[in-house]
Design an enzyme around this catalytic site. Structure first.
Site, PDB file in Angstrom:
ATOM      1  N   LYS A   1      24.260  33.324  36.746  1.00 35.11           N
ATOM      2  CA  LYS A   1      23.561  34.667  36.207  1.00 35.11           C
ATOM      3  C   LYS A   1      24.299  35.470  35.206  1.00 35.11           C
ATOM      4  O   LYS A   1      25.543  35.945  35.766  1.00 35.11           O
ATOM      5  CB  LYS A   1      23.237  35.271  37.625  1.00 35.11           C
ATOM      6  CG  LYS A   1      22.387  36.560  36.950  1.00 35.11           C
ATOM      7  CD  LYS A   1      21.988  37.528  38.045  1.00 35.11           C
ATOM      8  CE  LYS A   1      23.031  38.753  37.388  1.00 35.11           C
ATOM      9  NZ  LYS A   1      22.698  39.241  36.023  1.00 35.11           N
TER      10      LYS A   1
ATOM     11  N   SER B   1      32.439  44.251  38.457  1.00 31.83           N
ATOM     12  CA  SER B   1      33.204  45.418  39.045  1.00 31.83           C
ATOM     13  C   SER B   1      33.618  45.354  40.384  1.00 31.83           C
ATOM     14  O   SER B   1      32.937  44.445  41.415  1.00 31.83           O
ATOM     15  CB  SER B   1      32.175  46.624  38.669  1.00 31.83           C
ATOM     16  OG  SER B   1      31.030  46.516  39.439  1.00 31.83           O
TER      17      SER B   1
ATOM     18  N   GLY C   1      31.399  43.768  43.755  1.00 33.43           N
ATOM     19  CA  GLY C   1      32.120  42.708  44.243  1.00 33.43           C
ATOM     20  C   GLY C   1      32.057  43.039  45.785  1.00 33.43           C
ATOM     21  O   GLY C   1      31.678  42.296  46.568  1.00 33.43           O
TER      22      GLY C   1
ATOM     23  N   GLU D   1      36.460  38.216  41.521  1.00 31.81           N
ATOM     24  CA  GLU D   1      37.466  38.744  40.328  1.00 31.81           C
ATOM     25  C   GLU D   1      36.984  39.983  39.971  1.00 31.81           C
ATOM     26  O   GLU D   1      36.032  40.117  39.292  1.00 31.81           O
ATOM     27  CB  GLU D   1      37.292  37.720  39.359  1.00 31.81           C
ATOM     28  CG  GLU D   1      37.862  36.314  39.722  1.00 31.81           C
ATOM     29  CD  GLU D   1      39.338  36.192  39.439  1.00 31.81           C
ATOM     30  OE1 GLU D   1      40.168  37.342  39.212  1.00 31.81           O
ATOM     31  OE2 GLU D   1      39.833  35.278  39.765  1.00 31.81           O
TER      32      GLU D   1
ATOM     33  N   CYS E   1      39.360  43.185  31.926  1.00 29.97           N
ATOM     34  CA  CYS E   1      39.607  43.687  33.399  1.00 29.97           C
ATOM     35  C   CYS E   1      41.088  43.954  33.546  1.00 29.97           C
ATOM     36  O   CYS E   1      41.366  44.662  34.177  1.00 29.97           O
ATOM     37  CB  CYS E   1      39.154  42.439  34.395  1.00 29.97           C
ATOM     38  SG  CYS E   1      39.820  41.008  33.522  1.00 29.97           S
TER      39      CYS E   1
ATOM     40  N   GLU F   1      38.901  52.866  36.424  1.00 29.82           N
ATOM     41  CA  GLU F   1      38.745  51.906  35.415  1.00 29.82           C
ATOM     42  C   GLU F   1      37.954  52.445  34.416  1.00 29.82           C
ATOM     43  O   GLU F   1      36.692  52.632  34.645  1.00 29.82           O
ATOM     44  CB  GLU F   1      38.447  50.504  35.975  1.00 29.82           C
ATOM     45  CG  GLU F   1      38.240  49.370  34.649  1.00 29.82           C
ATOM     46  CD  GLU F   1      37.752  47.950  35.489  1.00 29.82           C
ATOM     47  OE1 GLU F   1      36.489  48.014  36.104  1.00 29.82           O
ATOM     48  OE2 GLU F   1      38.306  46.939  35.143  1.00 29.82           O
TER      49      GLU F   1
HETATM   50  P1  NAP Z   1      29.237  44.580  37.041  1.00 27.64           P
HETATM   51  O1  NAP Z   1      28.209  45.741  36.669  1.00 27.64           O
HETATM   52  O2  NAP Z   1      29.943  44.543  38.325  1.00 27.64           O
HETATM   53  O3  NAP Z   1      28.236  43.367  36.678  1.00 27.64           O
HETATM   54  C1  NAP Z   1      28.750  42.212  36.946  1.00 27.64           C
HETATM   55  C2  NAP Z   1      27.566  41.084  37.488  1.00 27.64           C
HETATM   56  O4  NAP Z   1      27.119  41.514  38.569  1.00 27.64           O
HETATM   57  C3  NAP Z   1      26.430  41.205  36.208  1.00 27.64           C
HETATM   58  O5  NAP Z   1      25.872  39.772  36.191  1.00 27.64           O
HETATM   59  C4  NAP Z   1      25.479  42.135  36.987  1.00 27.64           C
HETATM   60  O6  NAP Z   1      24.037  42.062  36.445  1.00 27.64           O
HETATM   61  C5  NAP Z   1      25.547  41.751  38.585  1.00 27.64           C
HETATM   62  N1  NAP Z   1      25.165  42.955  39.302  1.00 27.64           N
HETATM   63  C6  NAP Z   1      25.320  44.122  38.975  1.00 27.64           C
HETATM   64  N2  NAP Z   1      24.831  44.972  40.297  1.00 27.64           N
HETATM   65  C7  NAP Z   1      24.461  43.971  40.984  1.00 27.64           C
HETATM   66  C8  NAP Z   1      23.937  43.991  42.426  1.00 27.64           C
HETATM   67  N3  NAP Z   1      23.589  45.220  42.898  1.00 27.64           N
HETATM   68  N4  NAP Z   1      23.881  42.903  43.040  1.00 27.64           N
HETATM   69  C9  NAP Z   1      24.049  41.985  42.566  1.00 27.64           C
HETATM   70  N5  NAP Z   1      24.674  41.438  41.429  1.00 27.64           N
HETATM   71  C10 NAP Z   1      24.848  42.604  40.737  1.00 27.64           C
HETATM   72  O7  NAP Z   1      30.338  44.314  35.963  1.00 27.64           O
HETATM   73  P2  NAP Z   1      30.107  44.326  34.232  1.00 27.64           P
HETATM   74  O8  NAP Z   1      30.051  45.907  33.984  1.00 27.64           O
HETATM   75  O9  NAP Z   1      29.212  43.550  33.893  1.00 27.64           O
HETATM   76  O10 NAP Z   1      31.516  44.145  33.988  1.00 27.64           O
HETATM   77  C11 NAP Z   1      32.724  44.723  33.908  1.00 27.64           C
HETATM   78  C12 NAP Z   1      33.436  44.891  35.158  1.00 27.64           C
HETATM   79  O11 NAP Z   1      33.959  43.439  35.393  1.00 27.64           O
HETATM   80  C13 NAP Z   1      34.622  45.383  35.030  1.00 27.64           C
HETATM   81  O12 NAP Z   1      35.090  46.164  36.327  1.00 27.64           O
HETATM   82  C14 NAP Z   1      35.737  44.626  34.941  1.00 27.64           C
HETATM   83  O13 NAP Z   1      37.233  44.853  35.329  1.00 27.64           O
HETATM   84  C15 NAP Z   1      35.373  43.220  35.523  1.00 27.64           C
HETATM   85  N6  NAP Z   1      35.983  42.201  35.231  1.00 27.64           N
HETATM   86  C16 NAP Z   1      36.927  41.427  36.092  1.00 27.64           C
HETATM   87  C17 NAP Z   1      37.631  40.386  35.553  1.00 27.64           C
HETATM   88  C18 NAP Z   1      38.424  39.487  36.347  1.00 27.64           C
HETATM   89  O14 NAP Z   1      38.693  38.469  36.029  1.00 27.64           O
HETATM   90  N7  NAP Z   1      39.172  40.032  37.501  1.00 27.64           N
HETATM   91  C19 NAP Z   1      37.092  39.545  34.361  1.00 27.64           C
HETATM   92  C20 NAP Z   1      36.221  40.355  33.426  1.00 27.64           C
HETATM   93  C21 NAP Z   1      35.611  41.456  34.161  1.00 27.64           C
HETATM   94  P3  NAP Z   1      23.654  42.971  35.481  1.00 27.64           P
HETATM   95  O15 NAP Z   1      24.628  43.335  34.569  1.00 27.64           O
HETATM   96  O16 NAP Z   1      22.535  41.965  34.798  1.00 27.64           O
HETATM   97  O17 NAP Z   1      22.882  43.967  36.221  1.00 27.64           O
END
Ligand code: NAP
Ligand code: MG
Length: 494
Positions: A189, A243, A247, A265, A300, A397
């Site tokens: 996804k 995020s 997570g 992650e 990240c 962040e």
């Molecule tokens: P996010 O909002 O947490 O979204 C990540 C994924 O989860 C997306 O596919 C999102 O879908 C889905 N999601 C959102 N809300 C959800 C829910 N309530 N239930 C189930 N799934 C849900 O993160 P982002 O804004 O896309 O990315 C930025 C974050 O990723 C930052 O915090 C960054 O640090 C982290 N990151 C971490 C790493 C690592 O390796 N540690 C690498 C890259 C990024 P939708 O977007 O379609 O709603």
């Protein structure tokens, strides 16, 4: 020399597919619902995406399970899986220009980075796991001679990979490589802001000979498709990057459903520590600038907290300002552009909110701080000095091109500041003293600590977090641990 590529012309003639990929076919969402897919650099709708929800998830899990049970992939000889995964990697590499263009149009990163970083690393990642999988041996326990205990790794079954928008293809590849190499079926996804490359992978996986149903892609919202994956009773594991907030939802989904394995992650607030005896202060400062401004700061492990020993802080800050101020921000399709558009209007507002808070809480704004064109998704490279650990911009962040500089009295103070965070993804220390390098890297609670560099890595070296940056590791052979179960077969010898 060949003529430079006109990326705008290429974009205009590109055909875009927003459908889900289930059981080897492109299909709309069962509900017929769709989502706009927007180019953040222009605000224009590129295409429509299938808005998958619980019904589609059910459908995808069924076909993924059937494929897994049939054994056409899960019980294939590792050497044969290797061949097909290598073909998949080669197809990704062979479609570099198309996939790079999709990535840049979809989420705003400079085309030069998509071409030079995201594409080669994604293909290399799949290829590396392909190469590894027929060389990983299982174990035999040192039991008494009256028994043989075979300790084998078995694939889990159906794994969901839920990924973010900052490195859409690369974060997907970090999951897909080990998940598929280990013999699992997978449902990917992508984030709603960046689904196009993931969708395109479906056809490439088929072409590479990955059997129907083994690799599926479901575009859709987190609250619908993502949640349905997290709560599904017949998914064995979720591999999540995103995020920390989301997570934590996945941990709850697991507890409320079938106790599926969860690998997380998550976010970071990485300290980049420059000590006064750094081998080359200018090089350290230059690296610090790119460590926060690369990929619009949407990284990240971005070095978002620059922690500098007091005696050299002003000199380092001046150099970061010089390098950061010269970074070319603008049209992501212009090959000269070094920093592109923020992923969407919401993220742009969020980052601007943090900049306002930084000013309000008393940090000194030394570079940038403004939007470029009032209504666009472009933000200037921004640096704050005189930041203290209690300020919001030092704690949360931001996920944008905003650097917080903190002064450290000495090495112990630097370690204290470095660890003063709920995150623990990455960190760096710059020093010419091997003893200091070892002391700081041992003391910092982070999954990776760089010494005299920032954001270096290799697919052979694990990546992942301590603390609320999550658990489990991507990359390296350790990633296989997340996607396999250990089975002991105890054979009693008569
Ligand atoms: P996010 O909002 O947490 O979204 C990540 C994924 O989860 C997306 O596919 C999102 O879908 C889905 N999601 C959102 N809300 C959800 C829910 N309530 N239930 C189930 N799934 C849900 O993160 P982002 O804004 O896309 O990315 C930025 C974050 O990723 C930052 O915090 C960054 O640090 C982290 N990151 C971490 C790493 C690592 O390796 N540690 C690498 C890259 C990024 P939708 O977007 O379609 O709603
Ligand atoms: Mg988009």
């Amino acid at each position: 020399m060949s003529a430079p590529i006109d990326w705008h012309a290429r974009a205009a003639s590109l055909s875009l597919n927003g459908q889900a990929f289930i059981g080897g076919r492109y299909v709309p969402a069962l509900s017929g619902k769709r989502l706009d897919c927007v180019n953040p650099a222009t605000g224009k709708v590129l295409t429509q995406l299938a808005a998958c929800d619980a019904e589609d998830v059910d459908q995808a899990v069924k076909v993924a399970r059937v494929a897994f049970e049939a054994g056409s992939w899960s019980r294939m000889a590792p050497r044969e899986r290797k061949k097909r995964l290598k073909a998949f990697a080669a197809l990704i590499a062979g479609h570099t220009e198309e996939l790079a263009l999709l990535e840049t149009l979809d989420m705003g990163k400079p085309i030069r980075d998509s071409l030079a970083v995201d594409l080669p690393l994604s293909a290399q990642c799949i290829d590396w796991y392909a190469e590894a999988i027929d060389k990983v041996y299982d174990e035999i326990a040192p039991t008494a001679p009256s028994a043989v205990s075979l300790i084998r790794r078995e694939p889990l079954g159906v794994v969901a990979a839920v990924v973010p928008w900052n490195f859409p293809l690369l974060m997907a590849a970090w999951k897909l490589g080990p998940i598929l190499a280990a013999g699992n079926s997978v449902i990917l996804k992508p984030a709603e802001q960046s689904s196009l490359t993931a969708i395109r992978l479906g056809a490439l996986a088929s072409e590479a000979g990955i059997p129907d149903g083994v690799f599926n892609v479901l575009p859709g919202l987190g609250e619908t498709a993502g949640q349905a994956l997290g709560l599904h009773m017949d998914i064995d594991a979720v591999a999540f990057t995103g995020s920390t907030e989301v997570g934590k939802y996945f941990l709850q989904y697991s507890g409320r459903s079938n106790m599926k394995r969860v690998g997380l992650e998550c976010g970071g607030k990485s300290p980049n520590i420059i000590l006064a005896d750094a081998p080359d202060l200018d090089a350290a400062a230059t690296s610090a600038a790119w460590g926060i401004f690369y990929n619009q700061g949407e990284v990240c492990n971005a070095g978002s907290r620059l922690v500098v020993e007091e005696s050299v802080k002003d000199r380092v800050v001046e150099k970061v300002i010089e390098v950061g101020g010269a970074i070319k921000v603008g049209d992501p399709l212009d090959p000269a552009t070094e920093m592109g558009a923020m992923v969407d209007a919401g993220q742009t507002e969020r980052v601007m909110g943090y900049i306002e808070k930084g000013v309000a809480e008393g940090a000194k704004l030394r570079l940038g701080g403004k939007r470029i064109a009032a209504d666009g998704c472009f933000i200037e490279t921004t640096l704050f000095d005189d930041v203290t650990s209690d300020m919001t911009i030092a704690r949360e962040e931001i996920f944008g091109p905003v650097l917080a500089t903190l002064a450290a009295k000495d090495i112990d103070d630097a370690i204290k500041i470095g660890n003063d965070t709920t995150y623990g993804l990455a960190a760096a220390v710059w020093t010419r003293d091997i003893n200091k390098a070892f002391k700081v890297s041992s003391a910092l609670r982070a999954g990776v600590v760089w010494v005299n560099c920032f954001d270096h890595g290799d697919i052979s070296s694990p990546f992942g977090g301590f603390k609320q940056s999550g658990f489990g590791r991507d990359k390296s052979l350790h990633a296989l641990e997340k996607y396999t179960e250990l089975k002991a077969t105890w054979i009693h010898l008569g």
